[in-house]
Motif scaffolding. Structure first.
Motif, PDB file in Angstrom:
ATOM      1  N   LEU A 135      10.907   4.706  -0.677  1.00 46.32           N
ATOM      2  CA  LEU A 135      10.285   5.967  -0.259  1.00 46.32           C
ATOM      3  C   LEU A 135      10.001   6.826  -1.483  1.00 46.32           C
ATOM      4  CD1 LEU A 135      12.464   7.231   2.757  1.00 46.32           C
ATOM      5  CD2 LEU A 135      10.194   6.179   2.861  1.00 46.32           C
ATOM      6  N   ASN A 136       8.946   7.606  -1.424  1.00 42.84           N
ATOM      7  CA  ASN A 136       8.742   8.609  -2.476  1.00 42.84           C
ATOM      8  C   ASN A 136       9.901   9.611  -2.432  1.00 42.84           C
ATOM      9  OD1 ASN A 136       6.166   8.128  -3.969  1.00 42.84           O
ATOM     10  ND2 ASN A 136       5.409   7.999  -1.878  1.00 42.84           N
ATOM     11  N   ILE A 137      10.303  10.066  -3.595  1.00 46.54           N
ATOM     12  CA  ILE A 137      11.438  10.996  -3.683  1.00 46.54           C
ATOM     13  C   ILE A 137      11.081  12.313  -2.983  1.00 46.54           C
ATOM     14  CG2 ILE A 137      12.692  12.426  -5.361  1.00 46.54           C
ATOM     15  CD1 ILE A 137      12.678  10.064  -7.276  1.00 46.54           C
ATOM     16  N   PRO A 138      12.028  12.866  -2.198  1.00 43.21           N
ATOM     17  CA  PRO A 138      11.723  14.156  -1.565  1.00 43.21           C
ATOM     18  C   PRO A 138      11.296  15.188  -2.611  1.00 43.21           C
ATOM     19  CG  PRO A 138      13.850  13.310  -0.810  1.00 43.21           C
ATOM     20  CD  PRO A 138      13.391  12.395  -1.903  1.00 43.21           C
ATOM     21  N   LYS A 139      10.378  16.042  -2.214  1.00 43.59           N
ATOM     22  CA  LYS A 139       9.809  17.045  -3.129  1.00 43.59           C
ATOM     23  C   LYS A 139      10.914  17.861  -3.811  1.00 43.59           C
ATOM     24  CE  LYS A 139       6.100  20.319  -2.725  1.00 43.59           C
ATOM     25  NZ  LYS A 139       6.240  21.519  -1.976  1.00 43.59           N
ATOM     26  N   GLY A 140      10.838  17.954  -5.136  1.00 43.19           N
ATOM     27  CA  GLY A 140      11.755  18.824  -5.870  1.00 43.19           C
ATOM     28  C   GLY A 140      13.046  18.176  -6.314  1.00 43.19           C
ATOM     29  N   LEU A 141      13.299  16.936  -5.923  1.00 42.40           N
ATOM     30  CA  LEU A 141      14.578  16.307  -6.297  1.00 42.40           C
ATOM     31  C   LEU A 141      14.441  15.493  -7.591  1.00 42.40           C
ATOM     32  CD1 LEU A 141      15.436  17.193  -3.459  1.00 42.40           C
ATOM     33  CD2 LEU A 141      16.655  15.028  -3.227  1.00 42.40           C
ATOM     34  N   SER A 142      15.533  15.457  -8.364  1.00 44.39           N
ATOM     35  CA  SER A 142      15.575  14.681  -9.609  1.00 44.39           C
ATOM     36  C   SER A 142      15.876  13.217  -9.291  1.00 44.39           C
ATOM     37  CB  SER A 142      16.676  15.238 -10.518  1.00 44.39           C
ATOM     38  OG  SER A 142      17.933  15.000  -9.909  1.00 44.39           O
ATOM     39  N   GLN A 186       0.823  -1.214   0.000  1.00 41.83           N
ATOM     40  CA  GLN A 186       0.000   0.000   0.000  1.00 41.83           C
ATOM     41  C   GLN A 186       0.855   1.261   0.000  1.00 41.83           C
ATOM     42  OE1 GLN A 186      -2.922  -0.389   3.159  1.00 41.83           O
ATOM     43  NE2 GLN A 186      -4.021  -1.724   1.744  1.00 41.83           N
ATOM     44  N   ARG A 187       2.138   1.092   0.325  1.00 43.59           N
ATOM     45  CA  ARG A 187       3.025   2.239   0.554  1.00 43.59           C
ATOM     46  C   ARG A 187       3.223   3.088  -0.704  1.00 43.59           C
ATOM     47  NH1 ARG A 187       7.183   2.285   4.621  1.00 43.59           N
ATOM     48  NH2 ARG A 187       9.033   3.448   4.048  1.00 43.59           N
ATOM     49  N   VAL A 188       3.372   2.444  -1.848  1.00 46.14           N
ATOM     50  CA  VAL A 188       3.569   3.157  -3.117  1.00 46.14           C
ATOM     51  C   VAL A 188       2.689   2.512  -4.187  1.00 46.14           C
ATOM     52  CG1 VAL A 188       5.924   3.963  -2.681  1.00 46.14           C
ATOM     53  CG2 VAL A 188       5.576   1.677  -3.642  1.00 46.14           C
ATOM     54  N   ARG A 189       2.523   3.248  -5.327  1.00 47.86           N
ATOM     55  CA  ARG A 189       1.674   2.732  -6.416  1.00 47.86           C
ATOM     56  C   ARG A 189       2.415   2.874  -7.741  1.00 47.86           C
ATOM     57  NH1 ARG A 189      -3.295   6.624  -5.579  1.00 47.86           N
ATOM     58  NH2 ARG A 189      -1.485   7.964  -5.648  1.00 47.86           N
ATOM     59  N   PRO A 190       2.010   2.100  -8.748  1.00 49.95           N
ATOM     60  CA  PRO A 190       2.632   2.271 -10.073  1.00 49.95           C
ATOM     61  C   PRO A 190       2.557   3.735 -10.502  1.00 49.95           C
ATOM     62  CG  PRO A 190       1.338   0.276 -10.054  1.00 49.95           C
ATOM     63  CD  PRO A 190       1.070   0.957  -8.736  1.00 49.95           C
ATOM     64  N   GLY A 191       3.649   4.226 -11.050  1.00 50.21           N
ATOM     65  CA  GLY A 191       3.716   5.622 -11.472  1.00 50.21           C
ATOM     66  C   GLY A 191       4.425   6.513 -10.466  1.00 50.21           C
ATOM     67  N   ASP A 192       4.568   6.049  -9.212  1.00 57.17           N
ATOM     68  CA  ASP A 192       5.242   6.876  -8.201  1.00 57.17           C
ATOM     69  C   ASP A 192       6.731   7.014  -8.528  1.00 57.17           C
ATOM     70  OD1 ASP A 192       2.917   7.158  -6.809  1.00 57.17           O
ATOM     71  OD2 ASP A 192       3.526   5.982  -5.055  1.00 57.17           O
TER      72      ASP A 192
END
Ligand SMILES: NC(=O)c1ccc[n+]([C@@H]2O[C@H](COP(=O)([O-])OP(=O)(O)OC[C@H]3O[C@@H](n4cnc5c(N)ncnc54)[C@H](OP(=O)(O)O)[C@@H]3O)[C@@H](O)[C@H]2O)c1
Length: 323
Positions: free
Chosen positions: A102-109, A73-79
């Motif tokens: 983990l989802n990438i921190p906001k604003g990072l490449s 549930q933590r992440v989904r396709p496309g994240d």
């Protein structure tokens, strides 16, 4: 899929089997991965992957989620995510337990994000979870300009811990000071003892993060404070040493050995959750930055290993696959 494979003394970009997705796992299309010193040791047979881990090199990656097990549930396709891996990052695709993603921190490449998981998890685990670092305590960081060192300097600055670094050369000292270190010592100039004592005073340093081991062991004991903690995370200076153990006893020093890679999924998930809580906001605000020395195409990983082996890099060398 294609992956970097070790063939004799060479790294070759060649076809291999796509890994199967296991229970609780996430499949990531790798956009970038990064080199760690351990990769250089693994390719020479000195640091085998833990049981069950991919034999392919690569302890971290950033990319796009393309498949998840039904229970994830933590992440989904496309994240857009980054992940801490026990192996397998030098490939077009990798599968990994969801807790290590983990989802990438906001604003990072993707390039910036690929440089984060292994060194920030290592620095965080050892400074705070193993070393019990408290606000204001003084920290000695060896190999301060390494991937782990540049992460540790920034974490310490963020938690108001003064740092002293040892490195090679003025360029690295200046880079570490720019990141937040108080003082740097050139290891080519000899022992760090006098310089650390001048900086720390008679109290000494409370915590040392040390990837060097034998050649620094006795000097580390000399500059540690009462109740000091020595975190041994590498062996770049060898493993055999003769030391006066009385110093450990009299100063109540704790010597803590620690590796990240062989820890359980649960332990790694706890570290990743802690990074998301305590460090991700600082990436998003720009207080902490991904330090990337060079970006090299993944199929040319050999060039990146040569760069790391030269001991001349500051921060991370990233391997890029997709933009
Ligand atoms: N235990 C763990 O879980 C864990 C996890 C990750 C990394 N590590 C360890 O942490 C260390 C740093 O890893 P990294 O990937 O961040 O490294 P890196 O970016 O490749 O940097 C390593 C730096 O260490 C210095 N160095 C090399 N040989 C040395 C020696 N004999 N004595 C003193 N310094 C030496 C060099 O810088 P200067 O010449 O400037 O000093 C070199 O650039 C490695 O030992 C790695 O194995 C441990």
């Amino acid at each position: 899929m294609k992956a970097v494979q070790v063939q004799g003394n060479s790294l070759v970009w060649a076809d291999t089997e796509r890994p199967a997705l296991g229970p609780g796992q996430v499949r990531i299309a790798v956009h970038a991965t990064a080199v760690n010193r351990a990769d250089l040791v693994q390719r020479q047979g000195g640091y085998p992957p833990p049981p069950g881990a991919s034999p392919i090199l690569g302890l971290e990656c950033a990319g796009e989620v393309i498949e998840v097990d039904e229970h994830v549930q933590r992440v989904r396709p496309g994240d857009r995510v980054c992940a801490l891996l026990a192996g397998g990052g030098y490939a077009e695709e990798v599968v990994v337990a969801a807790g290590q993603v983990l989802n990438i921190p906001k604003g990072l490449s993707f390039i910036e994000a690929a440089s984060i998981p292994e060194v920030f998890a290592t620095a965080y685990l050892n400074l705070y979870m193993e070393g019990g670092l408290k606000t204001g305590e003084r920290v000695l960081l060896h190999a301060g300009a390494s991937g782990v060192g540049t992460a540790a300097i920034q974490l310490c600055k963020n938690t108001h811990n003064p740092t002293f670094v040892t490195v090679s050369g003025q360029r690295k000292i200046e880079a570490c000071v720019a990141l937040g270190a108080d003082v740097g010592h050139d290891r080519a100039a000899g022992s760090f003892i006098a310089a650390v004592q001048a900086w720390a005073g008679s109290g000494g340093v409370q915590v040392i993060l040390d990837p060097v081991a034998a050649t620094y062991f006795v000097d580390n004991l000399k500059v540690l404070s009462l109740d000091g903690r020595l975190l041994l995370i590498g062996m770049m200076g060898g493993t055999i040493v003769e030391a006066n153990l009385g110093m450990i006893l009299m100063k109540r020093i704790k010597v803590i050995g620690s590796t990240l890679r062989a820890r359980s999924i649960a332990a790694k998930s706890l570290i990743m959750d802690s990074l998301e809580r305590d460090v991700w906001p600082a990436f998003a605000s720009g207080r902490i930055k991904a330090i990337v020395e060079a970006v090299i195409p993944l199929p040319e990983a050999e060039k990146a290993h040569t760069l790391i082996a030269g001991n001349d890099s500051i921060g991370k060398v990233v391997l890029e696959l997709r933009r």
